[in-house]
Design a protein around this motif. Sequence first.
Motif, PDB file in Angstrom:
ATOM      1  N   VAL A  23       0.935  -1.324   0.108  1.00 35.70           N
ATOM      2  CA  VAL A  23      -0.129  -0.090   0.086  1.00 35.70           C
ATOM      3  C   VAL A  23       0.779   1.221  -0.060  1.00 35.70           C
ATOM      4  N   ALA A  24       0.622   2.089  -0.965  1.00 37.81           N
ATOM      5  CA  ALA A  24       1.692   3.273  -1.309  1.00 37.81           C
ATOM      6  C   ALA A  24       0.887   4.420  -0.220  1.00 37.81           C
ATOM      7  N   ALA A  25       1.811   5.157   0.038  1.00 32.58           N
ATOM      8  CA  ALA A  25       1.562   6.561   0.777  1.00 32.58           C
ATOM      9  C   ALA A  25       0.494   7.224   0.280  1.00 32.58           C
ATOM     10  N   GLY A  26      -0.948   7.586   0.964  1.00 31.21           N
ATOM     11  CA  GLY A  26      -1.941   8.180   0.317  1.00 31.21           C
ATOM     12  C   GLY A  26      -2.635   7.317  -0.632  1.00 31.21           C
ATOM     13  N   GLU A  27      -2.815   6.114  -0.792  1.00 33.60           N
ATOM     14  CA  GLU A  27      -3.526   5.344  -1.663  1.00 33.60           C
ATOM     15  C   GLU A  27      -4.605   4.614  -0.932  1.00 33.60           C
ATOM     16  N   THR A  28      -5.561   4.114  -1.578  1.00 33.25           N
ATOM     17  CA  THR A  28      -6.315   3.195  -1.034  1.00 33.25           C
ATOM     18  C   THR A  28      -6.381   1.884  -1.700  1.00 33.25           C
ATOM     19  N   LEU A  29      -6.019   0.703  -0.961  1.00 33.19           N
ATOM     20  CA  LEU A  29      -6.174  -0.614  -1.418  1.00 33.19           C
ATOM     21  C   LEU A  29      -7.265  -1.179  -1.087  1.00 33.19           C
ATOM     22  N   VAL A 205     -14.345   3.720  -3.662  1.00 37.21           N
ATOM     23  CA  VAL A 205     -13.116   4.370  -2.677  1.00 37.21           C
ATOM     24  C   VAL A 205     -11.755   3.876  -2.986  1.00 37.21           C
ATOM     25  N   CYS A 206     -11.538   2.979  -3.806  1.00 36.90           N
ATOM     26  CA  CYS A 206     -10.155   2.413  -4.043  1.00 36.90           C
ATOM     27  C   CYS A 206      -9.515   2.889  -5.303  1.00 36.90           C
ATOM     28  N   ASP A 207      -8.287   2.732  -5.263  1.00 41.99           N
ATOM     29  CA  ASP A 207      -7.161   2.971  -6.228  1.00 41.99           C
ATOM     30  C   ASP A 207      -6.868   1.793  -6.945  1.00 41.99           C
ATOM     31  N   ARG A 208      -6.804   0.771  -5.879  1.00 46.59           N
ATOM     32  CA  ARG A 208      -6.450  -0.566  -6.449  1.00 46.59           C
ATOM     33  C   ARG A 208      -7.129  -1.582  -5.655  1.00 46.59           C
ATOM     34  N   VAL A 209      -7.226  -2.875  -6.135  1.00 50.42           N
ATOM     35  CA  VAL A 209      -7.981  -3.746  -5.151  1.00 50.42           C
ATOM     36  C   VAL A 209      -7.437  -5.061  -5.388  1.00 50.42           C
ATOM     37  N   ALA A 210      -7.701  -5.816  -4.136  1.00 47.16           N
ATOM     38  CA  ALA A 210      -6.947  -7.163  -4.290  1.00 47.16           C
ATOM     39  C   ALA A 210      -8.287  -8.133  -3.912  1.00 47.16           C
ATOM     40  N   VAL A 211      -8.557  -9.161  -4.654  1.00 48.05           N
ATOM     41  CA  VAL A 211      -9.422 -10.061  -4.423  1.00 48.05           C
ATOM     42  C   VAL A 211      -9.068 -11.297  -3.636  1.00 48.05           C
ATOM     43  N   MET A 212      -9.492 -11.704  -2.809  1.00 52.32           N
ATOM     44  CA  MET A 212      -9.025 -12.834  -1.791  1.00 52.32           C
ATOM     45  C   MET A 212     -10.068 -13.892  -1.706  1.00 52.32           C
ATOM     46  N   TYR A 213      -9.600 -15.287  -1.947  1.00 52.23           N
ATOM     47  CA  TYR A 213     -10.473 -16.421  -2.067  1.00 52.23           C
ATOM     48  C   TYR A 213      -9.506 -17.382  -0.941  1.00 52.23           C
ATOM     49  N   LEU A 214     -10.231 -17.638   0.072  1.00 58.80           N
ATOM     50  CA  LEU A 214      -9.702 -19.056   0.997  1.00 58.80           C
ATOM     51  C   LEU A 214      -8.395 -18.562   1.267  1.00 58.80           C
ATOM     52  N   GLY A 215      -7.999 -17.295   1.854  1.00 61.38           N
ATOM     53  CA  GLY A 215      -6.621 -17.024   2.534  1.00 61.38           C
ATOM     54  C   GLY A 215      -5.762 -16.655   1.401  1.00 61.38           C
ATOM     55  N   ARG A 216      -6.046 -16.570   0.125  1.00 64.35           N
ATOM     56  CA  ARG A 216      -4.936 -16.152  -0.880  1.00 64.35           C
ATOM     57  C   ARG A 216      -5.372 -14.960  -1.594  1.00 64.35           C
ATOM     58  N   VAL A 217      -4.450 -14.142  -2.154  1.00 68.67           N
ATOM     59  CA  VAL A 217      -5.083 -13.214  -3.237  1.00 68.67           C
ATOM     60  C   VAL A 217      -5.252 -13.622  -4.525  1.00 68.67           C
ATOM     61  N   VAL A 218      -6.289 -13.813  -5.204  1.00 67.99           N
ATOM     62  CA  VAL A 218      -6.302 -14.331  -6.608  1.00 67.99           C
ATOM     63  C   VAL A 218      -6.190 -13.274  -7.620  1.00 67.99           C
ATOM     64  N   GLU A 219      -6.475 -12.127  -7.317  1.00 73.39           N
ATOM     65  CA  GLU A 219      -6.484 -11.063  -8.429  1.00 73.39           C
ATOM     66  C   GLU A 219      -6.096  -9.795  -7.573  1.00 73.39           C
ATOM     67  N   ILE A 220      -5.266  -8.995  -8.393  1.00 73.45           N
ATOM     68  CA  ILE A 220      -4.800  -7.781  -7.507  1.00 73.45           C
ATOM     69  C   ILE A 220      -4.514  -6.742  -8.670  1.00 73.45           C
ATOM     70  N   GLY A 221      -4.866  -5.516  -8.703  1.00 73.75           N
ATOM     71  CA  GLY A 221      -4.386  -4.477  -9.715  1.00 73.75           C
ATOM     72  C   GLY A 221      -5.249  -3.294  -9.668  1.00 73.75           C
ATOM     73  N   ALA A 222      -4.974  -2.489 -10.613  1.00 74.32           N
ATOM     74  CA  ALA A 222      -5.721  -1.198 -10.538  1.00 74.32           C
ATOM     75  C   ALA A 222      -7.085  -1.429 -10.752  1.00 74.32           C
ATOM     76  N   LYS A 223      -7.986  -0.864  -9.931  1.00 73.30           N
ATOM     77  CA  LYS A 223      -9.327  -0.796  -9.979  1.00 73.30           C
ATOM     78  C   LYS A 223     -10.072  -1.033 -11.279  1.00 73.30           C
ATOM     79  N   GLU A 224      -9.614   0.102 -12.092  1.00 80.36           N
ATOM     80  CA  GLU A 224     -10.407  -0.007 -13.408  1.00 80.36           C
ATOM     81  C   GLU A 224     -10.094  -1.115 -14.341  1.00 80.36           C
TER      82      GLU A 224
END
Lengths: 311, 334
Positions: A23-29, A205-224
């Motif tokens: 998570v970078a300063a000033g951003e929303t994950l 609200v987010c800049d980037r988003v991480a999708v979790m499934y059963l304890g793992r991140v399955v997809e992460i990237g720019a929200k758009e």
Amino acid sequence: MHFPGRGNRSAPVRAVDGVSFDVAAGETLGLVGESGCGKSTTGRMIVRLLEPTSGTIAYEGRDISRLNRRELRPVRKDLQMVFQDPHSSLNPRQTVARVIADPLLAHGSSESAARARAVELMDLVGLIPEHIDRYPHEFSGGQAQRIGIARALALDPKLVVADEPVSALDVSVQAQIVNLMERLQKELGLAYLFIAHDLSVVKRVCDRVAVMYLGRVVEIGAKERVYAAPAHPYTQALLSAVPLPDPAAERARERITLLGDPPSPASPPPGCAFHPRCARAAAICRVEAPILRGVARGEEREVACHFPGAG
Amino acid sequence: MATPEPLLSVRELSVTFPTPRGPVRAVDSLSFDVHRGRTLGIVGESGSGKSVTSMAVLGLHTGAEVTGSITLDGQELVGLPERALNRVRGRRIAMIFQDPLSSLHPYYTVGEQIAEHHRVHFDSRRAQAHRRAVEMLAEVGIPEPARRAGEYPHQFSGGMRQRAMIAMALACEPELLIADEPTTALDVTVQAQILELLARLQQERGLAVVMITHDLGVVARVAHEVLVMYGGRAAEQAPVDDLFATPAHPYTRGLLDSLPRLDDDDDAPLRAIPGSPPSLLDPTPGCAFAPRCPRAASASAEVRLRCSNERPLLGGPSGHPVACHLPAYEGVTS
């Protein structure tokens, strides 16, 4: 993150398994996923309410995952948390003044300075400072969440972990809190880790988003990108399951309905944890867990799937 | 269009609870119809009276004063003695709730609970009732129903429990199903499954459904007609397409405007409704929404006075019924 099993018979539960993100300063994950996916556990580890079994949590370049209480103290100031249920996360026997001033007093502020700062914070989050000597039960849900936010901001944090900050609120009040959090971020340069199951709120609200499934991140990237062209079949199903407040669009929509329930983290399926519910699953998915990989060149998005891409 | 007789007809329903701080009118002069094979969505926030309404339909408010009329297929339910109500409740009107775990008994197997429900209403034999339970579990999509019938609620996942509740609710072939936030506690992918299941069962059985929810997305997906409640009263009533296309009440409008939407690419601040839902302990004489209403705020002093002192009645010159002194209809901008 492991939770030790109870007694000798049950095995430990791996609630969060090899999750990595920045998570970078000033951003929303945004951290999204369904119940049991480990998103709250992850949030709690970041503010060190829980200690990870292995791995590192680096804050401003320094690993904080093994610091003891005393060493953590100065770091805690910078990492604060907002909880889901504002009323149960506020001590009912403390006045608002006390609730907000508590972190300041704990960090060596004088009584009068802490109270003055509490007044300032109430004003900042849109509460009437004259109400400072009232008790939490005298406030509505939305106002109580403002108190929770004011408390989190008391020590000028750099990162706020917000765990479902609006999902316990009435629909007509949620937008107020979303707008407040966005305004505060702009004014104070905050970074947020925004944990939620509501994909519409996260998109807002987010800049980037991480999708979790059963304890793992399955997809992460720019929200758009994640919302416009989800690459993981779970992200696709999740987005398609959200009901739209538009009857015509709802009728026209083609939905991907997943079969079955999310599996239990106590007995995760072998291979890719999503394969029992995945229409795309092939032999490899049953034996080999996919790792996060870049989706396309030049795009900062990663997906953990053997067959990523449009459905 | 000649409309057939409604299955459920509610007229001027009011529910008042005695409290230490005086009587609280949780539902005030509410009227609506539900037809066979149709879904009425009741939308509202906490304290809007939506759940109190559904409990009143089932005659479950002991200690509260319930006035008005609730008729099921012509039979008046208000004031019906408990014995007669018991023949309606669970038999002709069934209900499912938000949290299936707290609605299921932890000490009995799921199959036993469904079977008992059937035996109470049909005086059926144990074996026959058990067969019916397994049959119903299969119908709601529970795999290996014969085995699962012998399991306890804690062995079921959240989605499976809600399926089991639906199986129990429908075991006695009710005509009306009241679903009170049935998917709120569920994950979104499981919610989609349950909504699909309810839609299929409704179609197969010609069920009338009352879907109580705070989620406008769920309403858009399942409802044919919508009743928007605010502060215990009806704010607006409309066919689902009309409601979303031309919301006339400033509360409905405000709710729709304040929602973050998945299909929205606008990143401007959300248009939030100021304030909080009203307390029923000190109701205003006028419109319950007036203190939060942007339309009232920008109206003339005379109209503002009317909004805060005179209760708007459900009606309106055109379009669908709306309870507002300053309704907006198609082409009329507020």
